[in-house]
Design a protein around this motif. Structure first.
Motif: not given
Length: 357
Positions: A298-326
């Motif tokens: 997890t991210l220690k600070n959820t305020e960084h989530q939007e930036t991190f998600d944008t970055m890993w998707k831009a790098a061609g990474i797919s399927g990194l989100n955790g399971h919907r239950s956790v």
């Protein structure tokens, strides 16, 4: 752009498997027919089934040891009820280790067949560890565990020594690490993690444990019937079995489980080292119980989530989100994921640190 597939399943498979499978869809074995339209009773497909079943036993080191390998339908969830149907005696007792969502689902099914004892559970700690302080009753008909927990990211490193049949759901780490597989009496695994596409389930059974329940088992649920019909009791999932065979051949050509284990350990070590080093991230589970297949963080600070998600998707990474239950993140590093893809993720995590340090 190259994609780096961290999907938990259906998941990444070797590129050469995709290429051979796609050719077979157009023209299988130069027959002029697609693998999708040939008869499952044809000589060509019977040879596929026979080789796949034999190669499973070879890779697991179970040749000539009284085991049968089956490719069945219904997913691993079907085995949740096939197992007690075939192993739990009338008025008998089943024992289970509860380490996550899928273990809990297996326990729920078993309870409808008879007495089901949970010998230990990590539910109260949100399944972030593998229980170790438990005992298995010697009068149990079998003991069931789940070797790797995809949702929470834990993995059993040491299996119990017991005098009762040992059953293991290895859906998400089959063929990923060396084990003495002869210690297990029944292993099952959905194909869609380390073997092939969704639609087939591998079941490996020691024959001597069957036929002892005195139950009237429906044929479609009866392992003995499937063994007698050589995985052809009903129409098998032809394409899923064929693609699984291609993946097993790929694994054998790489040097088998011993060789792939080294690669898997290197991938896991690279990613976990960054999770532990980087001040922006937290590992979710107990360090000693971390899975080499599914790293959760997890991210220690959820305020960084939007930036991190944008970055890993831009790098061609797919399927990194955790399971919907956790929630959080989950990097599934199955056999076919190259270490280069792990390095891409690590580099993104380091870039995030630079932005917010």
């Amino acid at each position: 752009m190259k994609k780096h597939n961290y999907s938990a399943g259906p998941c990444i498979l070797p590129q050469e498997v995709f290429e051979k499978a796609s050719q077979a869809v157009l023209n299988f074995n130069n027959s002029g027919l697609s693998i999708l339209e040939i008869s499952h009773r044809s000589k060509d497909f019977v040879a596929v089934m026979d080789e796949a079943r034999a190669l499973v036993l070879e890779l697991l080191g179970l040749e000539g040891k009284g085991y049968q390998a089956l490719f069945l339908q219904g997913g691993a969830s079907m085995e949740f009820l096939r197992v007690p149907n075939n192993l739990l005696k009338i008025n008998g007792k089943a024992t289970y280790l509860d380490t996550g969502t899928w273990a809990s689902a297996a326990i729920k099914e078993a309870k409808s067949f008879g007495e089901t004892v949970i010998v230990a559970s990590s539910k109260e700690s949100n399944y972030t560890l593998i229980p170790t302080d438990y005992s298995i009753p010697s009068d149990a008909d079998y003991f069931h565990c789940t070797s790797n927990n995809t949702i929470f990211g834990t993995q059993i490193k040491s299996f119990p020594v017991t005098n009762v049949p040992l059953v293991c759901d290895m859906s998400s780490d089959i063929f990923s690490r060396t084990l003495d597989f002869s210690k297990f009496d029944l292993i099952y695994a959905g194909a869609q993690k380390n073997m092939g596409p969704a639609g087939a389930t591998l079941v490996v059974i020691k024959e001597e444990i069957l036929g002892k329940t005195e139950r009237n088992i429906p044929n479609i649920l009866n392992y003995e019937q499937h063994i007698a019909k050589e995985s052809m009791y009903n129409t098998p999932p032809v394409f899923a079995v064929y693609t699984s065979l291609l993946t097993l051949q790929w694994l054998k050509n790489k040097g088998g489980i011993t060789a792939i284990e080294k690669e898997n350990e290197a991938k896991a070590a690279l990613l976990y080292a960054e999770i532990d080093r980087n001040p922006l991230f937290n590992g979710v589970v107990n360090t000693k119980d971390r899975s080499i297949m599914n790293a959760t963080f997890t991210l220690k600070n959820t305020e960084h989530q939007e930036t991190f998600d944008t970055m890993w998707k831009a790098a061609g990474i797919s399927g990194l989100n955790g399971h919907r239950s956790v929630g959080g993140y989950r990097a599934s590093m199955y056999n076919a994921l190259p270490i280069e893809s792990v390095q891409v993720l690590v580099d993104v995590m380091k870039e995030l640190e630079k932005k917010f340090s």
